[in-house]
Design an enzyme around this catalytic site. Structure first.
Site, PDB file in Angstrom:
ATOM      1  N   ASP A  13      51.283  32.258  42.581  1.00 41.21           N
ATOM      2  CA  ASP A  13      50.628  33.272  41.727  1.00 41.21           C
ATOM      3  C   ASP A  13      49.359  32.800  41.005  1.00 41.21           C
ATOM      4  O   ASP A  13      49.190  33.085  39.808  1.00 41.21           O
ATOM      5  CB  ASP A  13      51.630  33.806  40.684  1.00 41.21           C
ATOM      6  CG  ASP A  13      52.816  34.538  41.310  1.00 41.21           C
ATOM      7  OD1 ASP A  13      52.906  34.565  42.543  1.00 41.21           O
ATOM      8  OD2 ASP A  13      53.644  35.061  40.545  1.00 41.21           O
ATOM      9  N   HIS A  53      52.455  44.164  42.494  1.00 40.37           N
ATOM     10  CA  HIS A  53      53.236  45.295  42.011  1.00 40.37           C
ATOM     11  C   HIS A  53      52.586  46.642  42.344  1.00 40.37           C
ATOM     12  O   HIS A  53      51.370  46.793  42.201  1.00 40.37           O
ATOM     13  CB  HIS A  53      53.387  45.222  40.485  1.00 40.37           C
ATOM     14  CG  HIS A  53      54.055  43.970  39.991  1.00 40.37           C
ATOM     15  ND1 HIS A  53      55.255  43.515  40.490  1.00 40.37           N
ATOM     16  CD2 HIS A  53      53.696  43.076  39.025  1.00 40.37           C
ATOM     17  CE1 HIS A  53      55.594  42.400  39.849  1.00 40.37           C
ATOM     18  NE2 HIS A  53      54.668  42.114  38.966  1.00 40.37           N
ATOM     19  N   HIS A  86      49.917  44.357  35.320  1.00 45.16           N
ATOM     20  CA  HIS A  86      49.248  43.192  35.899  1.00 45.16           C
ATOM     21  C   HIS A  86      49.479  43.188  37.411  1.00 45.16           C
ATOM     22  O   HIS A  86      50.457  43.746  37.911  1.00 45.16           O
ATOM     23  CB  HIS A  86      49.796  41.894  35.287  1.00 45.16           C
ATOM     24  CG  HIS A  86      51.246  41.664  35.606  1.00 45.16           C
ATOM     25  ND1 HIS A  86      52.268  42.301  34.937  1.00 45.16           N
ATOM     26  CD2 HIS A  86      51.847  40.899  36.551  1.00 45.16           C
ATOM     27  CE1 HIS A  86      53.424  41.935  35.443  1.00 45.16           C
ATOM     28  NE2 HIS A  86      53.209  41.093  36.441  1.00 45.16           N
ATOM     29  N   LYS A 111      55.222  39.465  46.434  1.00 49.76           N
ATOM     30  CA  LYS A 111      56.543  39.731  45.842  1.00 49.76           C
ATOM     31  C   LYS A 111      56.390  40.672  44.659  1.00 49.76           C
ATOM     32  O   LYS A 111      55.309  40.794  44.083  1.00 49.76           O
ATOM     33  CB  LYS A 111      57.180  38.409  45.405  1.00 49.76           C
ATOM     34  CG  LYS A 111      56.331  37.684  44.392  1.00 49.76           C
ATOM     35  CD  LYS A 111      56.884  36.337  44.039  1.00 49.76           C
ATOM     36  CE  LYS A 111      56.005  35.653  43.024  1.00 49.76           C
ATOM     37  NZ  LYS A 111      55.840  36.398  41.751  1.00 49.76           N
ATOM     38  N   CYS A 156      57.498  32.407  37.164  1.00 50.61           N
ATOM     39  CA  CYS A 156      57.535  32.397  38.624  1.00 50.61           C
ATOM     40  C   CYS A 156      57.705  31.003  39.225  1.00 50.61           C
ATOM     41  O   CYS A 156      58.362  30.851  40.259  1.00 50.61           O
ATOM     42  CB  CYS A 156      56.314  33.125  39.172  1.00 50.61           C
ATOM     43  SG  CYS A 156      56.400  34.900  38.770  1.00 50.61           S
TER      44      CYS A 156
HETATM   45  C1  VGL Z   1      54.764  36.195  36.326  1.00 46.28           C
HETATM   46  C2  VGL Z   1      55.430  37.455  34.530  1.00 46.28           C
HETATM   47  C3  VGL Z   1      55.334  38.612  35.266  1.00 46.28           C
HETATM   48  C4  VGL Z   1      54.440  34.837  36.873  1.00 46.28           C
HETATM   49  C5  VGL Z   1      54.673  37.337  37.091  1.00 46.28           C
HETATM   50  O1  VGL Z   1      53.692  34.745  37.874  1.00 46.28           O
HETATM   51  O2  VGL Z   1      54.940  33.839  36.306  1.00 46.28           O
HETATM   52  N1  VGL Z   1      55.147  36.263  35.046  1.00 46.28           N
HETATM   53  N2  VGL Z   1      54.965  38.547  36.551  1.00 46.28           N
HETATM   54 ZN    ZN Z   2      54.682  40.348  37.674  1.00 45.62          ZN
END
Ligand code: VGL
Ligand code: ZN
Length: 212
Positions: A13, A53, A86, A111, A156
């Site tokens: 991510d 998302h 986000h 994901k 994550c």
């Molecule tokens: C993440 C919160 C919501 C991450 C993703 O990548 O750690 N944290 N979505």
């Molecule tokens: Zn997220």
């Protein structure tokens, strides 16, 4: 420690929305890019993930009237932290960080694409039942060890490392190539849970080989 054919770098991510100025900025998040680029130059194999998302995703606070970002709500699969909107599919914020040298990545796994289920983990969604397919991909290719880096340490990255262990892989986190959101001690808790599950910890300078 030298990258070999049985291990793969898992870059979690590293997306615009998680960098300073982004919708869900991780403090100092852009500091992971330089060490990750060095790792990408050293590992023969790499997989990249994207939080991805749909609009109106269940993890967005805007979907829960009267709730604010960082509140926790009870969903049918368990507690869910609510986030600012986000990494909406196709948005500029969902793009990989400019400057991330990810072109050699062999797989991009997206994901969190089910509207009613979140997925911090690169392996298993938050219902703890729905696989992303990554474990099967890694197994089929003969990898036995994953080396994790990226954002965020306490969400994550940690969930992915724990699920890698649960799926039978060795797992190591590169501690200078991750940064955390860190609410209420969540980073310290994540490191403790990872240690208890047998997740290793290494610094990027200790990883040799390749051209870097
Ligand atoms: C993440 C919160 C919501 C991450 C993703 O990548 O750690 N944290 N979505
Ligand atoms: Zn997220």
């Amino acid at each position: 420690m030298t990258p070999d054919e049985r291990e793969i770098l898992l870059v979690i991510d590293v997306q615009v929305d998680f960098l300073p100025g982004g919708a869900l900025a991780v403090p100092d998040g852009d500091a992971v890019i330089a060490p990750i680029n060095r790792l990408l130059g050293r590992f023969p194999h790499a997989v990249v993930t994207q939080d991805w998302h749909p609009p109106g995703h269940v993890s967005f606070a805007t979907r829960h009237p009267g709730r604010a970002p960082f509140d926790t709500v009870a969903l049918d699969y368990g507690p869910q932290v609510l986030w600012p909107e986000h990494c909406v599919q196709g948005s500029a914020g969902a793009a990989l960080a400019p400057g991330l040298a990810a072109e050699r990545a062999e797989l991009v796994i997206r994901k969190g694409h089910h509207r009613h289920v979140d997925s911090y983990s690169a392996f298993l969604e938050a219902d703890r039942r729905t696989p992303t397919g990554l474990a099967g991909y890694l197994r089929e290719r003969g990898f036995t060890r994953v080396v994790l880096c990226g954002l965020a340490t306490d969400y994550c990255v940690a969930w992915s490392a724990l699920d890698a262990r649960a799926a039978g892989f060795e797992a190591v986190v590169v501690e200078d190539a991750v940064r955390g959101i860190d609410r209420d001690g969540s980073v310290a808790r994540a490191w403790a849970e990872m240690a208890a599950a047998g997740v290793g910890r290494v610094v990027s300078g200790a990883i040799g080989g390749g051209s870097g």
